[in-house]
Write a protein that holds these residues in place. Structure first.
Motif, short mmCIF file in Angstrom:
data_model
loop_
_atom_site.label_atom_id
_atom_site.label_comp_id
_atom_site.label_asym_id
_atom_site.label_seq_id
_atom_site.Cartn_x
_atom_site.Cartn_y
_atom_site.Cartn_z
N ARG B 82 0.84 -1.21 0.00
CA ARG B 82 0.00 0.00 0.00
C ARG B 82 0.88 1.26 0.00
O ARG B 82 0.62 2.22 -0.72
CB ARG B 82 -0.93 -0.02 1.23
CG ARG B 82 -1.83 1.21 1.35
CD ARG B 82 -2.77 1.07 2.52
NE ARG B 82 -3.70 -0.04 2.36
CZ ARG B 82 -4.83 0.02 1.63
NH1 ARG B 82 -5.15 1.14 1.01
NH2 ARG B 82 -5.64 -1.01 1.54
N GLU B 83 1.93 1.21 0.84
CA GLU B 83 2.86 2.35 0.94
C GLU B 83 3.46 2.67 -0.43
O GLU B 83 3.51 3.83 -0.85
CB GLU B 83 3.98 1.98 1.93
CG GLU B 83 5.01 3.05 2.13
CD GLU B 83 6.24 2.52 2.89
OE1 GLU B 83 6.37 1.28 3.07
OE2 GLU B 83 7.06 3.35 3.28
N GLU B 86 0.88 4.13 -2.84
CA GLU B 86 0.62 5.56 -2.57
C GLU B 86 1.69 6.43 -3.21
O GLU B 86 1.41 7.49 -3.78
CB GLU B 86 0.57 5.81 -1.06
CG GLU B 86 -0.75 5.40 -0.45
CD GLU B 86 -0.74 5.46 1.08
OE1 GLU B 86 0.27 5.97 1.64
OE2 GLU B 86 -1.70 4.96 1.68
N GLU B 87 2.95 5.97 -3.12
CA GLU B 87 4.06 6.73 -3.73
C GLU B 87 3.93 6.73 -5.26
O GLU B 87 4.25 7.73 -5.91
CB GLU B 87 5.42 6.14 -3.32
CG GLU B 87 5.75 6.31 -1.85
CD GLU B 87 6.06 7.76 -1.46
OE1 GLU B 87 6.24 8.60 -2.38
OE2 GLU B 87 6.09 8.06 -0.26
#
Lengths: 235, 390
Positions: B82-83, B86-87
Motif C-alpha cells: 500500500r505504501e 501511494e508513492e
C-alpha cells in the motif's frame, strides 16, 4: 683623495691544464695597486694580462700565492661571496662589449643595479647619470644592435660605472674601435677616474691607451718585466 | 621576479624560435583541455541521460534481481505494498516489471526484454504516455535502434512469446505504438516497453514489479522487501568505461606534450651553448651561477606561461564556442558503444581540469628547462666570457 692599496698580489702563480701537461700563465707575480690608479697591463698575447684581470675580478682563482682585493682574499671566497664582490665593487669592460642583446641601452646599464635591490627611482637616477657620463642619454631605448662599436663600448663603460665600483677591469677596451672612438672612450674613463677616484686596470697592447695611463706594467711570460709610473704634463 | 622578468625579455627577444616552441606547447595545452573537456562533457551528458531515461534518482530492486543475469529475472518480482502504491500514485515511484521473451519480427526470432511500465509515469523520459490503453490490442513502444534491428515501424504487429509465472509458454501479438529516439543504448537495444498492467496480466503477476524507479519527490527511506541501489552503483560501469577512454586518450596527449617539451629541451641546450658569452657576462656582473641557472630554467619554463597565454587567446573563444554549439557526433545508429552517445556533445571544462593542465604544463616545462641549465653551474666563467664551447 687619499691613496691606499686596493689590490695586493703576492707570489701569484696560475697554471692551466693543457691536455696532459700544464701551462703557467702567471709565474710568481707580485703587485700592489693603489686606489685611484689608471693602470695598464701591457704585453704580447699570452703574457698573462687577461688571466691576471680575471683573478683580480674573482672570475678565476690563483693556483698559488695570495690575491687580496678590497681586503678580501680571492682564493677563499665562495661563489656567492665572489659574485657579491663583483656586483658591489668591480666593474668589467670587455673587448667585445658583451652587452645583453635583447635589452635596451637603459636596461643593460640598469642590470647591475637590479641585483642590488635598489628602488626604481634610485636606479633611474643612477642609470641616467651613468649614461650622461658617456654621452648616451639620447639612446636609452636603443638596442645594442642599433649602436656603433664606439657607442656599444660607451654603454659598457656606463654599465661598469653605474654602481660606482671601486675597481674597473677593462680587457682590451679599444681593440675593436677606431682611433677617434678609442680616444673618446679613454678620455671618458680618465674623467671618471679623476671624478670618482675609481681604480682602472687595463689589459691592452693598444698604443693609443698608453698616453692615458699613469702606471704601466709590462708582462712577459706571466712575469712583470717593467713597472713604470708615467708622469703626464698638465694642460 | 627578476629571473622571470629577464626570462620573458630573453624569450621575446629570441623571436621566431620562441614562438615555434610556444605554439607547439600551446597546442598541446589546448588539446589536453579540449580532449578532457570533451570526455568530461560526454561523461556528464551520459550520466544525465542515463538518469533521465533509465535510473531515475536511484532504484529499489527486488532482492533477487541482477540486471546482468537474465536467469534471476524470472524470480525477481514482488507485490506492491500500500505504501508503495501511494508513492506511485504521487508519481514519486515508477514500478517496472521485467520479463525475458522472444520476439518474431518477419519470421526471425530475437531475444528481448519486456519492460512493463506505468504509462502515467513521469519520472523517466520514456514516452510512456504514447502507450494507448489496451482495447483488445496490446501496444508497445520501442527505441529507434531496436526498431531498425528488428525492421519494425509504427503500426507493425510483433509476435512475442514468453513464460508466465508458472513457466507456461504463451504468445501474443502486440502493436508498435511509437518509436522513440534515445541516446542510452541499454534503454533501447533489445527492449520492448508495454503497459505494466498488460505485462502483469501476461505473466500472471498482478500488482507485482521487479524494480521501482525513484523520482525527485521521493523522500528516501527503506522499503521493506526491496533493496535500494543508488546512482553510484547504477552508473558505476559507465564511469569505468569513460575513465578507461580517458586513460587511452591521455597517451596521445602525453605524446603531444613530449614533442613540445623536446622542442623546449632542444632550444635550451642550443641556447646554453650559443649564449655562453651572455652567461659569462651575467657572472661578471655579479650573478651567482645558481642565479644564472635560475634565469635559464625560468626562461625555459616561461615558454609554458607564454603557451598558456597563447593557448588561452585562441582556446577560450574556441571552448566557449564549442560549449555553446556542442560537438556533433551524429546519431549512433548501430549503438556500437555501450555508452550513451548524444548526437551533440557539450564539452565541460572544469576549473580543476584547467588548473591541473596548467600545473602539468608548467612543471614539465620547468623540468626540461632545468636539465640543460644545470650545465651552467659547471662552466668556467672565463671561458664562457670568450664564448668558447665547453
Amino acid at each position: 683623495m687619499e691613496n691606499s692599496s686596493i689590490i695586493k698580489i703576492e707570489k701569484l702563480i696560475k697554471r692551466f691544464s693543457v691536455g696532459k701537461s700544464e701551462f703557467t700563465a702567471l709565474n710568481d707575480l707580485s703587485l700592489t695597486v693603489e686606489r685611484g690608479e689608471f693602470l695598464g697591463l701591457v704585453g704580447p698575447s699570452g703574457s698573462g694580462k687577461t688571466t691576471l684581470l680575471n683573478i683580480i675580478g674573482s672570475l678565476d682563482t690563483p693556483s698559488q700565492g695570495k690575491v687580496t682585493v678590497i681586503d678580501q682574499s680571492i682564493a677563499s671566497l665562495s661563489h656567492k661571496q665572489s659574485a657579491k664582490l663583483r656586483n658591489r665593487h668591480i666593474g668589467f669592460i670587455f673587448q667585445t662589449y658583451n652587452l645583453l642583446p635583447v635589452y635596451t641601452v637603459y636596461e643593460n646599464v640598469e642590470f647591475a643595479l637590479l641585483l642590488q635591490k635598489l628602488s626604481s627611482s634610485v636606479r633611474h637616477k643612477s642609470v641616467m647619470d651613468a649614461l650622461e657620463w658617456v654621452g648616451l642619454t639620447d639612446k636609452v631605448k636603443s638596442k645594442p644592435s642599433m649602436l656603433s662599436g664606439g657607442e656599444c663600448q660607451r654603454v659598457a663603460i656606463a654599465r661598469s660605472m653605474v654602481k660606482r665600483p671601486e675597481i674597473v677591469l677593462a680587457d682590451e677596451p679599444t681593440a675593436n674601435l677606431d682611433s677617434k672612438n678609442s680616444h673618446h672612450i679613454l678620455q671618458t674613463m680618465k674623467d671618471l677616474n679623476k671624478e670618482l677616484n675609481t681604480t682602472f686596470i687595463f689589459a691592452t697592447h693598444d698604443e693609443k691607451v698608453m698616453k692615458y695611463l699613469n702606471r704601466k706594467i709590462s708582462l712577459e711570460d706571466g712575469q712583470i718585466v717593467k713597472d713604470e709610473i708615467i708622469q703626464h704634463s698638465k694642460n | 621576479m627578476l629571473s622571470l622578468k629577464l626570462a620573458i625579455k630573453n624569450l621575446l627577444g629570441a623571436g621566431l624560435r620562441t614562438w615555434l616552441n610556444v605554439i607547439a606547447l600551446s597546442f598541446a595545452f589546448v588539446l589536453i583541455i579540449f580532449y578532457n573537456g570533451m570526455i568530461d562533457g560526454w561523461n556528464r551528458q551520459s550520466k544525465r541521460d542515463t538518469i533521465d531515461w533509465e535510473s531515475g534518482k536511484g532504484q529499489f530492486w527486488h532482492p533477487e534481481y541482477d540486471r546482468y543475469d537474465p536467469y534471476t529475472i524470472e524470480d525477481s518480482h514482488a507485490p506492491l505494498s500500500r505504501e508503495i502504491l501511494e508513492e506511485i500514485e504521487k508519481k514519486n515511484l515508477a514500478p517496472v516489471l521485467v520479463s525475458q521473451a522472444t520476439a518474431y519480427p518477419q519470421g526471425r526470432s530475437i531475444g528481448v526484454t519486456i519492460f512493463g511500465i506505468d504509462p502515467k509515469q513521469t519520472i523517466l523520459k520514456l514516452p510512456t504516455a504514447t502507450l494507448p490503453a489496451s482495447n483488445g490490442t496490446d501496444y508497445a513502444i520501442i527505441g529507434k535502434s531496436m526498431a531498425e534491428s528488428a525492421n519494425l515501424s509504427v503500426g507493425d504487429n510483433l509476435l512475442i512469446r514468453w513464460r508466465d509465472k508458472n513457466g507456461t509458454f504463451d504468445a501474443r501479438e502486440i502493436q508498435i505504438a511509437s518509436i522513440f529516439k534515445c541516446d542510452v543504448p541499454i534503454v533501447d537495444k533489445g527492449k520492448i516497453y508495454i503497459a505494466i498492467e498488460t505485462l502483469q496480466e501476461m505473466l500472471g503477476m498482478e500488482n507485482e514489479a521487479t524494480l521501482l524507479v525513484t523520482g525527485e519527490g521521493f523522500e528516501f527511506r527503506e522499503l521493506n522487501g526491496w533493496v535500494f541501489k543508488d546512482n553510484d552503483f547504477l552508473l558505476a560501469d559507465m564511469e569505468k568505461i569513460i575513465q578507461s577512454k580517458k586513460v587511452s586518450g591521455s597517451i596521445l596527449q602525453a605524446l603531444l606534450l613530449i614533442i613540445a617539451l623536446i622542442a623546449i629541451f632542444d632550444t635550451q641546450v642550443l641556447s646554453i651553448f650559443r649564449r655562453q658569452k651572455e652567461i659569462g657576462t651575467y657572472i661578471a656582473l655579479g650573478l651567482t651561477r645558481a642565479q644564472v641557472v635560475g634565469i635559464f630554467t625560468v626562461e625555459g619554463a616561461a615558454h609554458s606561461l607564454l603557451a598558456i597565454l597563447l593557448g588561452s587567446a585562441y582556446g577560450i573563444p574556441l571552448f566557449l564556442w564549442l560549449n555553446r554549439t556542442g560537438i556533433a557526433m551524429g546519431y549512433a545508429e548501430d549503438m556500437e558503444f555501450d555508452l550513451p552517445l548524444a548526437e551533440v556533445i557539450y564539452p565541460y571544462y572544469s576549473i580543476r581540469l584547467i588548473i591541473i593542465t596548467v600545473i602539468i604544463v608548467i612543471i614539465t616545462a620547468t623540468i626540461v628547462s632545468y636539465m640543460p641549465a644545470r650545465k651552467i653551474s659547471k662552466m668556467k666563467p672565463t671561458e664562457a666570457l670568450k664564448g668558447k664551447l665547453q
